[in-house]
Design a protein around this motif. Sequence first.
Motif, PDB file in Angstrom:
ATOM      1  N   LYS A  49      -9.713   5.687  -4.780  1.00 34.51           N
ATOM      2  CA  LYS A  49      -8.738   4.603  -4.699  1.00 34.51           C
ATOM      3  C   LYS A  49      -7.329   5.161  -4.454  1.00 34.51           C
ATOM      4  N   HIS A  50      -6.569   4.497  -3.570  1.00 37.60           N
ATOM      5  CA  HIS A  50      -5.168   4.872  -3.365  1.00 37.60           C
ATOM      6  C   HIS A  50      -4.292   4.072  -4.327  1.00 37.60           C
ATOM      7  N   GLY A  51      -3.626   4.790  -5.227  1.00 35.05           N
ATOM      8  CA  GLY A  51      -2.759   4.117  -6.207  1.00 35.05           C
ATOM      9  C   GLY A  51      -3.574   3.394  -7.260  1.00 35.05           C
ATOM     10  N   LYS A  52      -2.867   2.786  -8.192  1.00 35.69           N
ATOM     11  CA  LYS A  52      -3.533   2.149  -9.345  1.00 35.69           C
ATOM     12  C   LYS A  52      -4.375   0.940  -8.925  1.00 35.69           C
ATOM     13  N   ASP A  53      -3.853   0.174  -7.960  1.00 35.98           N
ATOM     14  CA  ASP A  53      -4.536  -1.067  -7.579  1.00 35.98           C
ATOM     15  C   ASP A  53      -5.399  -0.939  -6.330  1.00 35.98           C
ATOM     16  N   GLY A  54      -5.391   0.267  -5.722  1.00 36.84           N
ATOM     17  CA  GLY A  54      -6.185   0.450  -4.509  1.00 36.84           C
ATOM     18  C   GLY A  54      -5.513  -0.162  -3.296  1.00 36.84           C
ATOM     19  N   LYS A  55      -6.011   0.221  -2.126  1.00 39.81           N
ATOM     20  CA  LYS A  55      -5.454  -0.294  -0.869  1.00 39.81           C
ATOM     21  C   LYS A  55      -6.582  -0.784   0.018  1.00 39.81           C
ATOM     22  N   ILE A  56      -6.236  -1.698   0.904  1.00 44.84           N
ATOM     23  CA  ILE A  56      -7.206  -2.166   1.899  1.00 44.84           C
ATOM     24  C   ILE A  56      -7.784  -0.964   2.632  1.00 44.84           C
ATOM     25  N   GLY A  57      -9.100  -0.950   2.794  1.00 44.25           N
ATOM     26  CA  GLY A  57      -9.744   0.152   3.521  1.00 44.25           C
ATOM     27  C   GLY A  57     -10.139   1.326   2.651  1.00 44.25           C
ATOM     28  N   ASP A  58      -9.952   1.214   1.331  1.00 45.11           N
ATOM     29  CA  ASP A  58     -10.294   2.335   0.435  1.00 45.11           C
ATOM     30  C   ASP A  58     -11.786   2.667   0.459  1.00 45.11           C
ATOM     31  N   GLY A  59     -12.594   1.714   0.849  1.00 45.74           N
ATOM     32  CA  GLY A  59     -14.015   2.041   1.024  1.00 45.74           C
ATOM     33  C   GLY A  59     -14.948   1.180   0.212  1.00 45.74           C
ATOM     34  N   LYS A  60     -16.200   1.585   0.194  1.00 42.80           N
ATOM     35  CA  LYS A  60     -17.248   0.781  -0.410  1.00 42.80           C
ATOM     36  C   LYS A  60     -18.360   1.682  -0.907  1.00 42.80           C
ATOM     37  N   ILE A  61     -19.095   1.182  -1.885  1.00 40.47           N
ATOM     38  CA  ILE A  61     -20.229   1.940  -2.423  1.00 40.47           C
ATOM     39  C   ILE A  61     -21.472   1.057  -2.314  1.00 40.47           C
TER      40      ILE A  61
END
Length: 114
Positions: A81-93
């Motif tokens: 995750k980018h930053g505490k809240d995450g960013k669009i495009g961070d990915g998927k599992i």
Amino acid sequence: MKLITAIIQEDKLDDVREALINAEIERITVTRVSGHGRQQEITVQRGNKVIPNLIPKIQITIACNDPFENLIIDTIIQTAKHGKDGKIGDGKIFVQDLKECIRIRTGERGNQAI
Ligand SMILES: Nc1ncnc2c1ncn2[C@@H]1O[C@H](COP(=O)(O)OP(=O)(O)OP(=O)(O)O)[C@@H](O)[C@H]1O
Ligand SMILES: [Mg+2]
């Protein structure tokens, strides 16, 4: 057994691998892939659909015994995750049931082979 496939941003690969190793998850396959998620709009120009660009991503594949599933998922979420809240495009599992695993060298199968 589970097969865990994670698509993450390229710049997070080293952080994710380090965290997985620190959590004693040491068996991993890494592949360079490309794809698009839901922000890559399919627009229509002159009646034709314009196909969105493919974005380079990293795919991580881990086969594990069931008790490790949540540890692996949590570790990837925390580090990809980018930053505490995450960013669009961070990915998927993606998590799938894994039917079989065979160690070629010994012929061991299932939980022993993972
Ligand atoms: N449903 C899906 N099936 C296959 N691949 C997917 C799917 N969703 C995402 N991906 C892959 O994961 C990558 C990252 O997706 P992404 O994080 O942008 O998902 P998203 O659903 O758009 O979420 P977000 O809103 O956080 O961006 C995509 O570029 C694509 O390669
Ligand atoms: Mg997206």
